[in-house]
Scaffold this motif. Sequence first.
Motif, PDB file in Angstrom:
ATOM      1  N   ALA A 279       0.828  -1.202   0.000  1.00 47.26           N
ATOM      2  CA  ALA A 279       0.000   0.000   0.000  1.00 47.26           C
ATOM      3  C   ALA A 279       0.866   1.257   0.000  1.00 47.26           C
ATOM      4  O   ALA A 279       0.594   2.217  -0.740  1.00 47.26           O
ATOM      5  CB  ALA A 279      -0.941  -0.001   1.206  1.00 47.26           C
ATOM      6  N   LEU A 280       1.915   1.282   0.794  1.00 49.83           N
ATOM      7  CA  LEU A 280       2.814   2.430   0.849  1.00 49.83           C
ATOM      8  C   LEU A 280       3.505   2.634  -0.489  1.00 49.83           C
ATOM      9  O   LEU A 280       3.614   3.760  -0.982  1.00 49.83           O
ATOM     10  CB  LEU A 280       3.848   2.229   1.962  1.00 49.83           C
ATOM     11  CG  LEU A 280       4.882   3.341   2.124  1.00 49.83           C
ATOM     12  CD1 LEU A 280       4.195   4.642   2.516  1.00 49.83           C
ATOM     13  CD2 LEU A 280       5.921   2.948   3.150  1.00 49.83           C
ATOM     14  N   THR A 281       3.954   1.570  -1.098  1.00 48.97           N
ATOM     15  CA  THR A 281       4.609   1.653  -2.411  1.00 48.97           C
ATOM     16  C   THR A 281       3.639   2.183  -3.463  1.00 48.97           C
ATOM     17  O   THR A 281       4.007   3.012  -4.302  1.00 48.97           O
ATOM     18  CB  THR A 281       5.142   0.274  -2.833  1.00 48.97           C
ATOM     19  OG1 THR A 281       6.018  -0.209  -1.815  1.00 48.97           O
ATOM     20  CG2 THR A 281       5.882   0.344  -4.155  1.00 48.97           C
ATOM     21  N   ALA A 282       2.393   1.734  -3.417  1.00 50.91           N
ATOM     22  CA  ALA A 282       1.388   2.187  -4.379  1.00 50.91           C
ATOM     23  C   ALA A 282       1.118   3.677  -4.214  1.00 50.91           C
ATOM     24  O   ALA A 282       1.037   4.414  -5.202  1.00 50.91           O
ATOM     25  CB  ALA A 282       0.105   1.378  -4.210  1.00 50.91           C
ATOM     26  N   VAL A 283       0.980   4.140  -2.978  1.00 51.26           N
ATOM     27  CA  VAL A 283       0.698   5.556  -2.740  1.00 51.26           C
ATOM     28  C   VAL A 283       1.858   6.422  -3.228  1.00 51.26           C
ATOM     29  O   VAL A 283       1.661   7.447  -3.882  1.00 51.26           O
ATOM     30  CB  VAL A 283       0.405   5.800  -1.242  1.00 51.26           C
ATOM     31  CG1 VAL A 283       0.401   7.282  -0.916  1.00 51.26           C
ATOM     32  CG2 VAL A 283      -0.915   5.158  -0.848  1.00 51.26           C
ATOM     33  N   VAL A 284       3.072   6.028  -2.915  1.00 58.73           N
ATOM     34  CA  VAL A 284       4.251   6.795  -3.345  1.00 58.73           C
ATOM     35  C   VAL A 284       4.356   6.802  -4.866  1.00 58.73           C
ATOM     36  O   VAL A 284       4.629   7.838  -5.484  1.00 58.73           O
ATOM     37  CB  VAL A 284       5.528   6.232  -2.685  1.00 58.73           C
ATOM     38  CG1 VAL A 284       6.772   6.849  -3.299  1.00 58.73           C
ATOM     39  CG2 VAL A 284       5.496   6.466  -1.190  1.00 58.73           C
ATOM     40  N   THR A 285       4.115   5.673  -5.496  1.00 58.91           N
ATOM     41  CA  THR A 285       4.183   5.581  -6.952  1.00 58.91           C
ATOM     42  C   THR A 285       3.137   6.473  -7.610  1.00 58.91           C
ATOM     43  O   THR A 285       3.437   7.185  -8.571  1.00 58.91           O
ATOM     44  CB  THR A 285       3.990   4.120  -7.410  1.00 58.91           C
ATOM     45  OG1 THR A 285       4.979   3.310  -6.768  1.00 58.91           O
ATOM     46  CG2 THR A 285       4.113   3.992  -8.912  1.00 58.91           C
ATOM     47  N   ILE A 286       1.925   6.456  -7.114  1.00 62.88           N
ATOM     48  CA  ILE A 286       0.854   7.296  -7.664  1.00 62.88           C
ATOM     49  C   ILE A 286       1.205   8.772  -7.498  1.00 62.88           C
ATOM     50  O   ILE A 286       0.997   9.576  -8.412  1.00 62.88           O
ATOM     51  CB  ILE A 286      -0.493   6.948  -7.011  1.00 62.88           C
ATOM     52  CG1 ILE A 286      -0.954   5.565  -7.479  1.00 62.88           C
ATOM     53  CG2 ILE A 286      -1.545   7.993  -7.322  1.00 62.88           C
ATOM     54  CD1 ILE A 286      -2.137   5.012  -6.731  1.00 62.88           C
ATOM     55  N   ALA A 287       1.742   9.147  -6.359  1.00 58.35           N
ATOM     56  CA  ALA A 287       2.121  10.545  -6.124  1.00 58.35           C
ATOM     57  C   ALA A 287       3.213  10.986  -7.089  1.00 58.35           C
ATOM     58  O   ALA A 287       3.152  12.091  -7.645  1.00 58.35           O
ATOM     59  CB  ALA A 287       2.571  10.733  -4.676  1.00 58.35           C
TER      60      ALA A 287
END
Length: 84
Positions: free
Chosen positions: A13-21
């Motif tokens: 989840a953290l990786t997904a949020v950072v990637t989207i940002a």
Amino acid sequence: MLSLAISTPGLVALTAVVTIAIIYLIILAVRLTQRPRNRLTPSDHLVDHVRELKAMGQLQEAVFLVRGETGMSHRAAARFVNRL
């Protein structure tokens, strides 16, 4: 010894949020560089020159002149010329 373990779902989840940002910021930067905002207002001299070109039937030259002087897009410059 302390261990800062992040669970696998939390890490995903953290990786997904950072990637989207990051992707959002890249897209925003590309859009801003491709379409700069027109902040310059045409000078009276430019308006007079464009009116002369329009009166002579040289619409494309007038649009080109407005684009070169103000940084407007082709569409915005054409609207400007047509409204004079």
